[in-house]
Design a protein around this motif. Structure first.
Motif, PDB file in Angstrom:
ATOM      1  N   ALA A  89      -3.509  12.218   3.187  1.00 25.08           N
ATOM      2  CA  ALA A  89      -4.348  11.343   4.010  1.00 25.08           C
ATOM      3  C   ALA A  89      -5.322  10.573   3.124  1.00 25.08           C
ATOM      4  N   ARG A  90      -5.847  11.229   2.101  1.00 25.42           N
ATOM      5  CA  ARG A  90      -6.807  10.581   1.200  1.00 25.42           C
ATOM      6  C   ARG A  90      -6.139   9.407   0.479  1.00 25.42           C
ATOM      7  N   ILE A  91      -4.934   9.661  -0.017  1.00 20.92           N
ATOM      8  CA  ILE A  91      -4.215   8.598  -0.743  1.00 20.92           C
ATOM      9  C   ILE A  91      -3.894   7.443   0.211  1.00 20.92           C
ATOM     10  N   ALA A  92      -3.397   7.807   1.409  1.00 16.16           N
ATOM     11  CA  ALA A  92      -3.005   6.772   2.376  1.00 16.16           C
ATOM     12  C   ALA A  92      -4.214   5.949   2.805  1.00 16.16           C
ATOM     13  N   ASP A 133       0.832  -1.208   0.000  1.00 15.40           N
ATOM     14  CA  ASP A 133       0.000   0.000   0.000  1.00 15.40           C
ATOM     15  C   ASP A 133       0.865   1.255   0.000  1.00 15.40           C
ATOM     16  N   LEU A 134       1.909   1.217   0.842  1.00 19.40           N
ATOM     17  CA  LEU A 134       2.781   2.394   0.920  1.00 19.40           C
ATOM     18  C   LEU A 134       3.484   2.635  -0.416  1.00 19.40           C
ATOM     19  N   GLU A 135       3.843   1.527  -1.088  1.00 19.71           N
ATOM     20  CA  GLU A 135       4.436   1.651  -2.422  1.00 19.71           C
ATOM     21  C   GLU A 135       3.451   2.348  -3.365  1.00 19.71           C
ATOM     22  N   ARG A 136       2.170   1.958  -3.217  1.00 21.02           N
ATOM     23  CA  ARG A 136       1.158   2.558  -4.086  1.00 21.02           C
ATOM     24  C   ARG A 136       0.947   4.032  -3.753  1.00 21.02           C
ATOM     25  N   VAL A 137       1.034   4.349  -2.452  1.00 19.19           N
ATOM     26  CA  VAL A 137       0.926   5.761  -2.051  1.00 19.19           C
ATOM     27  C   VAL A 137       2.075   6.535  -2.698  1.00 19.19           C
ATOM     28  N   ASP A 138       3.272   5.939  -2.622  1.00 19.61           N
ATOM     29  CA  ASP A 138       4.441   6.562  -3.251  1.00 19.61           C
ATOM     30  C   ASP A 138       4.201   6.778  -4.740  1.00 19.61           C
ATOM     31  N   ASP A 139       3.714   5.696  -5.396  1.00 19.20           N
ATOM     32  CA  ASP A 139       3.483   5.781  -6.843  1.00 19.20           C
ATOM     33  C   ASP A 139       2.497   6.903  -7.164  1.00 19.20           C
ATOM     34  N   ALA A 140       1.436   7.009  -6.322  1.00 21.72           N
ATOM     35  CA  ALA A 140       0.429   8.035  -6.582  1.00 21.72           C
ATOM     36  C   ALA A 140       1.043   9.435  -6.461  1.00 21.72           C
ATOM     37  N   ILE A 141       1.845   9.622  -5.409  1.00 20.67           N
ATOM     38  CA  ILE A 141       2.471  10.939  -5.192  1.00 20.67           C
ATOM     39  C   ILE A 141       3.422  11.271  -6.350  1.00 20.67           C
ATOM     40  N   ILE A 142       4.213  10.255  -6.710  1.00 22.20           N
ATOM     41  CA  ILE A 142       5.183  10.480  -7.801  1.00 22.20           C
ATOM     42  C   ILE A 142       4.451  10.757  -9.110  1.00 22.20           C
ATOM     43  N   GLY A 143       3.334  10.070  -9.314  1.00 21.86           N
ATOM     44  CA  GLY A 143       2.525  10.298 -10.522  1.00 21.86           C
ATOM     45  C   GLY A 143       2.086  11.747 -10.607  1.00 21.86           C
ATOM     46  N   VAL A 144       1.603  12.271  -9.472  1.00 19.49           N
ATOM     47  CA  VAL A 144       1.143  13.672  -9.440  1.00 19.49           C
ATOM     48  C   VAL A 144       2.309  14.609  -9.743  1.00 19.49           C
ATOM     49  N   THR A 145       3.458  14.340  -9.081  1.00 16.72           N
ATOM     50  CA  THR A 145       4.623  15.219  -9.306  1.00 16.72           C
ATOM     51  C   THR A 145       5.084  15.179 -10.767  1.00 16.72           C
ATOM     52  N   GLN A 146       5.033  13.977 -11.337  1.00 19.55           N
ATOM     53  CA  GLN A 146       5.495  13.843 -12.723  1.00 19.55           C
ATOM     54  C   GLN A 146       4.583  14.637 -13.674  1.00 19.55           C
ATOM     55  N   VAL A 147       3.281  14.497 -13.454  1.00 20.38           N
ATOM     56  CA  VAL A 147       2.326  15.236 -14.304  1.00 20.38           C
ATOM     57  C   VAL A 147       2.577  16.734 -14.181  1.00 20.38           C
ATOM     58  N   GLU A 148       2.790  17.186 -12.938  1.00 18.17           N
ATOM     59  CA  GLU A 148       3.043  18.613 -12.705  1.00 18.17           C
ATOM     60  C   GLU A 148       4.340  19.051 -13.398  1.00 18.17           C
ATOM     61  N   ALA A 149       5.383  18.234 -13.217  1.00 23.50           N
ATOM     62  CA  ALA A 149       6.694  18.590 -13.777  1.00 23.50           C
ATOM     63  C   ALA A 149       6.633  18.663 -15.299  1.00 23.50           C
ATOM     64  N   GLU A 150       5.818  17.816 -15.902  1.00 23.99           N
ATOM     65  CA  GLU A 150       5.754  17.788 -17.368  1.00 23.99           C
ATOM     66  C   GLU A 150       5.074  19.026 -17.955  1.00 23.99           C
ATOM     67  N   GLN A 151       4.449  19.813 -17.059  1.00 26.13           N
ATOM     68  CA  GLN A 151       3.872  21.090 -17.518  1.00 26.13           C
ATOM     69  C   GLN A 151       4.982  22.044 -17.966  1.00 26.13           C
ATOM     70  N   VAL A 152       6.181  21.784 -17.453  1.00 22.87           N
ATOM     71  CA  VAL A 152       7.297  22.700 -17.735  1.00 22.87           C
ATOM     72  C   VAL A 152       7.849  22.476 -19.129  1.00 22.87           C
ATOM     73  N   SER A 153       7.862  21.224 -19.525  1.00 24.37           N
ATOM     74  CA  SER A 153       8.534  20.858 -20.771  1.00 24.37           C
ATOM     75  C   SER A 153       8.133  21.692 -21.993  1.00 24.37           C
ATOM     76  N   PRO A 154       6.842  21.887 -22.274  1.00 23.73           N
ATOM     77  CA  PRO A 154       6.462  22.642 -23.468  1.00 23.73           C
ATOM     78  C   PRO A 154       6.902  24.100 -23.441  1.00 23.73           C
ATOM     79  N   ARG A 155       7.236  24.607 -22.246  1.00 26.42           N
ATOM     80  CA  ARG A 155       7.592  26.026 -22.145  1.00 26.42           C
ATOM     81  C   ARG A 155       9.085  26.257 -22.365  1.00 26.42           C
ATOM     82  N   LEU A 156       9.835  25.133 -22.521  1.00 24.36           N
ATOM     83  CA  LEU A 156      11.283  25.283 -22.699  1.00 24.36           C
ATOM     84  C   LEU A 156      11.641  25.309 -24.175  1.00 24.36           C
ATOM     85  N   PRO A 157      12.779  25.950 -24.519  1.00 26.08           N
ATOM     86  CA  PRO A 157      13.249  25.856 -25.910  1.00 26.08           C
ATOM     87  C   PRO A 157      13.530  24.394 -26.232  1.00 26.08           C
ATOM     88  N   VAL A 158      13.364  23.992 -27.482  1.00 23.87           N
ATOM     89  CA  VAL A 158      13.568  22.594 -27.867  1.00 23.87           C
ATOM     90  C   VAL A 158      14.999  22.156 -27.545  1.00 23.87           C
TER      91      VAL A 158
END
Ligand code: FE2
Length: 430
Positions: free
Chosen positions: A174-177, A35-60
């Motif tokens: 808390a919701r994820i956990a 379960d804790l692994e899944r909580v980790d995966d969920a958190i990392i998933g959110v961070t990854q989605v957020e981080a990928e917002q940056v990519s289109p704004r950078l020069p190629v």
């Protein structure tokens, strides 16, 4: 070892609870880890989605990185942090862009996040070309997820890395956990429900075993009584000596806190101490006067005959210390081995006191019973020579009460007392 229904149920409950706890710990631990692994995966998933917002704004491609490029990336990161700060579940408070050589191009830190920036810098980071790297830190009471995310252009070309510190809001965490922990709770409920269902099934299956076990105990105790009684009848025409001597020995043993196992061996030995007398000729065993030295030599062989009798029965074998040692004396002047002090088994030393006390205070065809004071005076005389001095002192504290009790008891009542005490000793097994 025979058991009572009550004892069995208690043991069954203990073992089932213990078993279910072990299974719960193992299985529950694994599910919780999963379960804790899944909580980790969920958190990392959110961070990854957020981080990928940056990519289109950078020069190629960054190409030559000059101040202009750095300023433009920095300003883009600052506006990214501000825009995303409104996200309810969490947002980045620090963002930094690295080129393909893992050199920093520019960063942005939200006001107030400077101490977190220092802390995660000190903790270090890693870059992976293929996946998100992350580390969790608890900084100033906040859960901070430190990530590095490989960046790619739309065409799939590697650009560099995004590094950030993500703050997950406590309600979101808390919701994820909670959703993960729900499966752990289900596992626990399933294990306890299975245990509760198993109990009546196992208890009912074992009812027959308990009955047989109790019958076996009764048969074994009956054998003890019959064997001891047979010899006593031949010797003194009464079984009372055997009953009283066993009860007295049990009282001394209780007073010194003898272990359960030795206590049971003492009871068996007390019943059977003179069983070897079956092999002594009547002319010697029943002779009213003093025995000649030769006759006494024969009489002493009742000890070895007794050991021989009990050696053929496993259940009786632990009576051997008393059967073999009840005529030993503390100073080494007894028989058959002339064993001395603590070389004489403890239960034989206890029994010797009970045996002599009963012989002195009982009436026999050839003698009358001595009054308590006279009997105790003789026994005190044997303190350290015949008897273990420590055990004798314990006995002297109990003797007046024992004497009152046994003087007023009929044989029938003695038998009842003894059967109850004996059965209790043998059913209270661990
Ligand atoms: Fe004896």
């Amino acid at each position: 070892m025979p058991v009572t229904g009550h004892y069995f149920k208690r043991t069954l409950v203990k073992r089932l609870v213990f078993g279910s706890l072990v299974v719960t710990l193992l299985l529950g631990g694994f599910v919780l880890w999963d379960d804790l692994e899944r909580v980790d995966d969920a958190i990392i998933g959110v961070t990854q989605v957020e981080a990928e917002q940056v990519s289109p704004r950078l020069p190629v491609e960054f190409g030559a990185i000059d101040d202009q490029v750095r300023n433009s990336v920095r300003s883009m990161l600052a506006s990214f942090l501000t825009e995303r700060a409104q996200q309810a579940d969490g947002h980045f408070i620090i963002a930094e862009i690295y080129d393909l050589d893992q050199h920093s191009i520019a960063d942005s830190v939200m006001p107030g996040a400077e101490s977190i920036d220092k802390a995660i810098d000190a903790a270090g980071h890693r870059f992976s070309h293929r996946r998100v790297w992350y580390a969790k830190h608890l900084i100033d009471g906040q859960l901070v997820i430190h990530v590095t995310v490989p960046l790619f252009t739309k065409a799939g070309t590697a650009q560099g890395w995004f590094e950030g510190a993500f703050i997950q809001s406590w309600p979101a965490l808390a919701r994820i956990a909670l959703s993960g922990l729900r499966s752990s709770a289900l596992v626990l409920i399933a294990i306890f429900a299975t245990t509760a269902l198993l109990y009546p099934v196992m208890a009912s299956l074992s009812a027959g075993l308990i009955q047989r076990s109790q019958a076996l105990l009764d048969a074994n105790l009956g054998t003890l009584e019959a064997l001891g009684g047979a010899v006593a009848k031949r010797d003194s025409d009464t079984s009372s000596h055997n009953y009283r001597v066993t009860l007295t020995a049990m009282r001394i043993a209780k007073a010194i806190g003898l272990s359960d196992q030795s206590f049971r061996a003492l009871i068996k030995g007390a019943f059977l101490h003179d069983v070897g007398k079956v092999a002594i000729p009547d002319a010697i065993l029943l002779k009213p006067g003093r025995l000649t030295p030769d006759e006494f030599t024969v009489m002493k062989t009742h000890v070895s005959h007794g050991l021989d009798v009990i050696s053929h029965q496993d259940w009786l074998a632990d009576a051997a210390p008393v059967v073999g040692g009840h005529h030993e004396k503390f100073d080494g002047s007894g028989y058959p081995r002339g064993a001395k002090g603590e070389d004489i088994p403890l239960i034989a030393r206890i029994f010797a006191i009970a045996d002599v006390f009963d012989a002195l205070t009982s009436q026999r065809p050839y003698k009358s019973a001595l009054p308590l004071e006279e009997a105790l005076a003789i026994m005190i005389d044997g303190r350290g020579s015949h008897f273990d001095p420590v055990l004798l002192d314990v006995f002297l504290g109990l003797a007046p009460q024992l004497h009152v009790e046994s003087a007023n008891r009929e044989e029938v009542a003695l038998v009842d007392d003894l059967r109850m005490a004996t059965k209790a000793a043998f059913v209270e097994t661990v």
